[in-house]
Design a protein around this motif. Sequence first.
Motif, PDB file in Angstrom:
ATOM      1  N   SER A 104       1.092  -1.606   0.299  1.00  0.00           N
ATOM      2  CA  SER A 104      -0.145  -0.288  -0.253  1.00  0.00           C
ATOM      3  C   SER A 104       0.878   1.121   0.308  1.00  0.00           C
ATOM      4  CB  SER A 104      -1.077  -0.365   1.807  1.00  0.00           C
ATOM      5  OG  SER A 104      -1.692   1.242   1.757  1.00  0.00           O
ATOM      6  N   LYS A 105       0.259   2.579  -0.685  1.00  0.00           N
ATOM      7  CA  LYS A 105       1.056   3.294  -0.860  1.00  0.00           C
ATOM      8  C   LYS A 105       0.048   4.694  -0.379  1.00  0.00           C
ATOM      9  CE  LYS A 105       4.510   1.348  -4.840  1.00  0.00           C
ATOM     10  NZ  LYS A 105       4.883   1.687  -5.824  1.00  0.00           N
ATOM     11  N   GLN A 106      -0.673   4.577   0.011  1.00  0.00           N
ATOM     12  CA  GLN A 106      -1.427   5.892   0.880  1.00  0.00           C
ATOM     13  C   GLN A 106      -1.490   6.019   2.020  1.00  0.00           C
ATOM     14  OE1 GLN A 106      -5.841   6.067  -1.151  1.00  0.00           O
ATOM     15  NE2 GLN A 106      -4.811   4.697  -3.270  1.00  0.00           N
ATOM     16  N   GLY A 107      -1.175   5.430   2.660  1.00  0.00           N
ATOM     17  CA  GLY A 107      -0.720   5.614   3.867  1.00  0.00           C
ATOM     18  C   GLY A 107      -2.049   5.256   4.709  1.00  0.00           C
ATOM     19  N   ALA A 108      -2.607   6.045   5.025  1.00  0.00           N
ATOM     20  CA  ALA A 108      -3.470   5.402   6.247  1.00  0.00           C
ATOM     21  C   ALA A 108      -4.747   6.399   6.298  1.00  0.00           C
ATOM     22  CB  ALA A 108      -3.473   6.752   7.471  1.00  0.00           C
ATOM     23  N   PHE A 109      -5.158   6.478   4.877  1.00  0.00           N
ATOM     24  CA  PHE A 109      -6.494   7.376   3.663  1.00  0.00           C
ATOM     25  C   PHE A 109      -7.327   6.029   4.304  1.00  0.00           C
ATOM     26  CE2 PHE A 109      -8.907   8.417   0.425  1.00  0.00           C
ATOM     27  CZ  PHE A 109      -9.183   9.213   0.806  1.00  0.00           C
ATOM     28  N   GLN A 110      -8.599   6.251   4.874  1.00  0.00           N
ATOM     29  CA  GLN A 110      -9.439   5.613   5.173  1.00  0.00           C
ATOM     30  C   GLN A 110      -8.942   4.031   5.741  1.00  0.00           C
ATOM     31  OE1 GLN A 110     -10.789   5.350   1.323  1.00  0.00           O
ATOM     32  NE2 GLN A 110     -13.349   6.513   2.002  1.00  0.00           N
ATOM     33  N   ILE A 111      -8.453   3.899   6.632  1.00  0.00           N
ATOM     34  CA  ILE A 111      -8.178   3.011   7.180  1.00  0.00           C
ATOM     35  C   ILE A 111      -8.204   3.248   8.784  1.00  0.00           C
ATOM     36  CG2 ILE A 111      -5.470   1.549   7.399  1.00  0.00           C
ATOM     37  CD1 ILE A 111      -6.348   1.192   4.603  1.00  0.00           C
ATOM     38  N   VAL A 112      -9.006   2.476   8.983  1.00  0.00           N
ATOM     39  CA  VAL A 112      -9.195   2.262  10.347  1.00  0.00           C
ATOM     40  C   VAL A 112      -9.470   0.047  10.275  1.00  0.00           C
ATOM     41  CG1 VAL A 112     -11.087   3.505  10.612  1.00  0.00           C
ATOM     42  CG2 VAL A 112     -12.460   1.946   9.836  1.00  0.00           C
ATOM     43  N   ASP A 113      -9.213  -0.258  11.535  1.00  0.00           N
ATOM     44  CA  ASP A 113      -8.606  -1.711  11.202  1.00  0.00           C
ATOM     45  C   ASP A 113     -10.222  -2.370  11.709  1.00  0.00           C
ATOM     46  OD1 ASP A 113      -8.225  -3.924  12.278  1.00  0.00           O
ATOM     47  OD2 ASP A 113      -6.276  -4.006  13.880  1.00  0.00           O
ATOM     48  N   VAL A 114     -10.766  -2.306   9.958  1.00  0.00           N
ATOM     49  CA  VAL A 114     -12.745  -2.877  10.410  1.00  0.00           C
ATOM     50  C   VAL A 114     -12.220  -4.412  11.767  1.00  0.00           C
ATOM     51  CG1 VAL A 114     -13.927  -4.272   9.197  1.00  0.00           C
ATOM     52  CG2 VAL A 114     -12.729  -1.784   8.556  1.00  0.00           C
ATOM     53  N   VAL A 115     -11.063  -5.480  11.139  1.00  0.00           N
ATOM     54  CA  VAL A 115     -11.618  -6.884  11.548  1.00  0.00           C
ATOM     55  C   VAL A 115     -11.651  -6.100  13.067  1.00  0.00           C
ATOM     56  CG1 VAL A 115     -10.124  -8.961  12.132  1.00  0.00           C
ATOM     57  CG2 VAL A 115     -10.406  -7.499   9.658  1.00  0.00           C
ATOM     58  N   ASP A 116     -10.823  -5.715  13.654  1.00  0.00           N
ATOM     59  CA  ASP A 116     -10.960  -5.016  15.549  1.00  0.00           C
ATOM     60  C   ASP A 116     -12.209  -4.882  15.365  1.00  0.00           C
ATOM     61  OD1 ASP A 116      -9.724  -5.791  17.602  1.00  0.00           O
ATOM     62  OD2 ASP A 116      -9.165  -3.870  17.998  1.00  0.00           O
ATOM     63  N   MET A 117     -12.798  -4.005  14.848  1.00  0.00           N
ATOM     64  CA  MET A 117     -13.304  -2.876  14.829  1.00  0.00           C
ATOM     65  C   MET A 117     -14.822  -3.880  15.294  1.00  0.00           C
ATOM     66  SD  MET A 117     -15.987  -0.217  13.007  1.00  0.00           S
ATOM     67  CE  MET A 117     -15.507  -1.835  11.234  1.00  0.00           C
ATOM     68  N   MET A 118     -15.037  -5.134  14.476  1.00  0.00           N
ATOM     69  CA  MET A 118     -16.160  -6.173  14.440  1.00  0.00           C
ATOM     70  C   MET A 118     -15.846  -7.202  15.608  1.00  0.00           C
ATOM     71  SD  MET A 118     -18.437  -5.495  12.141  1.00  0.00           S
ATOM     72  CE  MET A 118     -18.537  -4.335  10.086  1.00  0.00           C
ATOM     73  N   GLN A 119     -14.726  -7.587  16.025  1.00  0.00           N
ATOM     74  CA  GLN A 119     -14.690  -8.518  17.097  1.00  0.00           C
ATOM     75  C   GLN A 119     -15.620  -8.834  17.496  1.00  0.00           C
ATOM     76  OE1 GLN A 119     -11.673 -10.478  16.510  1.00  0.00           O
ATOM     77  NE2 GLN A 119     -13.060 -11.748  17.926  1.00  0.00           N
ATOM     78  N   PRO A 120     -16.200  -7.515  18.717  1.00  0.00           N
ATOM     79  CA  PRO A 120     -17.065  -7.760  19.683  1.00  0.00           C
ATOM     80  C   PRO A 120     -18.754  -7.810  19.119  1.00  0.00           C
ATOM     81  CG  PRO A 120     -16.247  -5.333  19.662  1.00  0.00           C
ATOM     82  CD  PRO A 120     -15.957  -5.827  18.553  1.00  0.00           C
ATOM     83  N   LEU A 121     -18.620  -7.798  17.837  1.00  0.00           N
ATOM     84  CA  LEU A 121     -20.498  -7.383  17.585  1.00  0.00           C
ATOM     85  C   LEU A 121     -20.866  -8.578  16.780  1.00  0.00           C
ATOM     86  CD1 LEU A 121     -20.396  -4.133  16.065  1.00  0.00           C
ATOM     87  CD2 LEU A 121     -21.367  -4.822  18.130  1.00  0.00           C
ATOM     88  N   THR A 122     -19.691  -9.690  16.062  1.00  0.00           N
ATOM     89  CA  THR A 122     -19.492 -10.732  15.902  1.00  0.00           C
ATOM     90  C   THR A 122     -19.132 -12.087  16.487  1.00  0.00           C
ATOM     91  OG1 THR A 122     -17.352  -9.818  14.287  1.00  0.00           O
ATOM     92  CG2 THR A 122     -19.273  -9.506  13.514  1.00  0.00           C
ATOM     93  N   LYS A 123     -19.751 -13.288  15.575  1.00  0.00           N
ATOM     94  CA  LYS A 123     -18.971 -14.786  15.545  1.00  0.00           C
ATOM     95  C   LYS A 123     -17.836 -14.799  15.336  1.00  0.00           C
ATOM     96  CE  LYS A 123     -22.171 -18.227  15.978  1.00  0.00           C
ATOM     97  NZ  LYS A 123     -23.122 -18.803  15.465  1.00  0.00           N
ATOM     98  N   TYR A 124     -17.403 -14.723  14.429  1.00  0.00           N
ATOM     99  CA  TYR A 124     -15.801 -14.585  13.588  1.00  0.00           C
ATOM    100  C   TYR A 124     -15.639 -13.651  12.015  1.00  0.00           C
ATOM    101  CZ  TYR A 124     -13.036 -17.879  10.159  1.00  0.00           C
ATOM    102  OH  TYR A 124     -12.514 -18.136   9.394  1.00  0.00           O
ATOM    103  N   THR A 125     -14.559 -12.610  12.657  1.00  0.00           N
ATOM    104  CA  THR A 125     -13.972 -11.645  11.802  1.00  0.00           C
ATOM    105  C   THR A 125     -12.651 -11.959  11.645  1.00  0.00           C
ATOM    106  OG1 THR A 125     -13.525  -9.734  11.350  1.00  0.00           O
ATOM    107  CG2 THR A 125     -13.113 -10.750  13.800  1.00  0.00           C
ATOM    108  N   ARG A 126     -12.483 -11.745  10.309  1.00  0.00           N
ATOM    109  CA  ARG A 126     -11.557 -12.230   9.773  1.00  0.00           C
ATOM    110  C   ARG A 126     -10.924 -11.593   8.372  1.00  0.00           C
ATOM    111  NH1 ARG A 126     -11.613 -14.433  13.906  1.00  0.00           N
ATOM    112  NH2 ARG A 126     -10.347 -16.760  14.329  1.00  0.00           N
ATOM    113  N   GLN A 127      -9.228 -11.135   7.958  1.00  0.00           N
ATOM    114  CA  GLN A 127      -9.108 -10.387   6.969  1.00  0.00           C
ATOM    115  C   GLN A 127      -7.957 -11.817   6.140  1.00  0.00           C
ATOM    116  OE1 GLN A 127      -5.070  -8.726   6.212  1.00  0.00           O
ATOM    117  NE2 GLN A 127      -6.031  -6.806   6.577  1.00  0.00           N
ATOM    118  N   LEU A 128      -8.770 -11.546   5.159  1.00  0.00           N
ATOM    119  CA  LEU A 128      -8.184 -12.608   4.044  1.00  0.00           C
ATOM    120  C   LEU A 128      -6.871 -12.039   3.247  1.00  0.00           C
ATOM    121  CD1 LEU A 128     -11.150 -13.578   2.069  1.00  0.00           C
ATOM    122  CD2 LEU A 128     -10.416 -14.295   3.331  1.00  0.00           C
ATOM    123  N   SER A 129      -5.540 -13.040   3.950  1.00  0.00           N
ATOM    124  CA  SER A 129      -4.465 -12.293   3.457  1.00  0.00           C
ATOM    125  C   SER A 129      -4.028 -12.897   2.283  1.00  0.00           C
ATOM    126  CB  SER A 129      -3.380 -12.863   4.455  1.00  0.00           C
ATOM    127  OG  SER A 129      -3.260 -13.812   4.997  1.00  0.00           O
TER     128      SER A 129
END
Length: 563
Positions: A104-129
Amino acid sequence: MKASDLFVQALEAEGVEYLFGIPGEENLDLLDSLKDSSIRLVLTRHEQAAGFMAATYGRLTGRTGVCLATLGPGATNLVTAAAYAQLGAMPMLMITGQKPIKASKQGAFQIVDVVDMMQPLTKYTRQLSSGGHIPSQVREAFRRAEDERPGAVHLELPEDIARETTDAAIIGRSRFENPRASERSLAEATAMIQSARCPLLLIGAGANRRHTCRVLRNFIDRTGIPFFSTQMGKGVIDETHPLFLGTAALSSGDFLHRAIEAADLIINVGHDVVEKPPFIMGDRPPVEPADPDIAGAARAGSARVIHVNYVTAAIDPIYHPQQGVIGDIADSIERLTAAVAFQAHWDFDRFMTVKARLEAHILEDADDDRFPVYPQRLVADVRKVMPGDGVITLDNGIYKIWFARNYPACQPNTVLLDNALASMGAGLPSAIAAKIVYPQRRVMAICGDGGFMMNSQELETAVRLGLDLVVLVLRDNAYGMIKWKQANMGFADFGLDYGNPDFVQYARSYGAQGHRLAAAGELIPVVDRCFETPGVHLVEVPVDYSDNDRVLNHEIHEQSRLI
């Protein structure tokens, strides 16, 4: 193949029919792969509405509903829908995009840790790497979403992973059966039921599953044990059944609670901790009937409880059952039906007295001509225009209590209300999803003016999809539920009133048809004409909530106290 193609094939292998959402640039490879697939993209006007639609699809079908958003603000807009599905036990998969994770060459533009954000709200959250991880992680996401207790799951597909190539193969669904309850627990439950004097059956949210409805009906018909439901258990059994006592819509003091107090055994089927049980276990002051001729009064809180569920009970100060029957609910009820026989010493007189008094109270004011419309008239008239299989979807507000309490549901999942997250804004999106699932049925969204305006833009979605849909907008120009609570708790009237658009013109601006009631007696003929005329129809219904406190608090409590 390209990883996004594999991802879409994995969704198709899971039986996905629709994908609700709003793509962004990070989803373009996935969007291109969807173009030639069997999956229909339902483009919405807000990600939250897409999530409500996907969750409702999951609620109605038992299969995972799927929604799509981009990174950043698109993903954060799914948060409310994630909680809606998770608390409401609705299987739903959220797919979000992300910037490239390898270069990635765009720094932190629009970046939030969505996987971590969804952790307390879901049964399962993963990034496909890696593209090679797609088959296993998609399969696991669907397994988690649909496994008891169902809920929300999340997968993040970064754009560089979506466009890489992979030779990974699809993983098929596993075949399995839910565990069965032990013979010993069933025998002990049977003995408790047959030795009880006033057994009562409670149908909770967890019993609202396709295979459970039939066996529960057989159990009730064979044993003759009366039953009642929580709000999210409505319609599991036809509520016109002669043994149906009512729905627990109020926290306490309603007629139904007099029956609960008289029970010495409660068979609690499908209890979900999201809905607090409409009874409190443990010691409380005794409640004696005012009429000494009415038999069956028991010490409040003295009833024993049998917990019939997929999982053991979470113990807290108000819920600690004496017996658990843990396993597949439908199987457990089927085996209890074979084991339990009607007992001559059972006494249901008080239950039937409560039923008669509640039904009489519900009929009061059901034909009241006052205008703006009185809630009891509104509920009664909606029931008259909706067939047994018709679906109503409720937003959240004071009218939800009236419909939960006064509207008999004839089939499962025909009253879609939210007594879990209790979010506003879900009524219209849920109705759109219901109409997609049941194109031949009558579907009506019932929304307060506050909740409707939170996702009113989805009128355009309904019009674009060519749906035949009726939307009742109940106008009181305020956040009525909170105003009721504000007044009931002794606070000054402040901060809860607002203005509204001309809803008739507002509907027409989207290409829908708009109607406005001018008298209480117009509701039935206007709504019937709407259902007979293709297209999306909005009906503005001015409502009068001024008697809520008198009826729901003082009148009900006073009348029920005399039973």
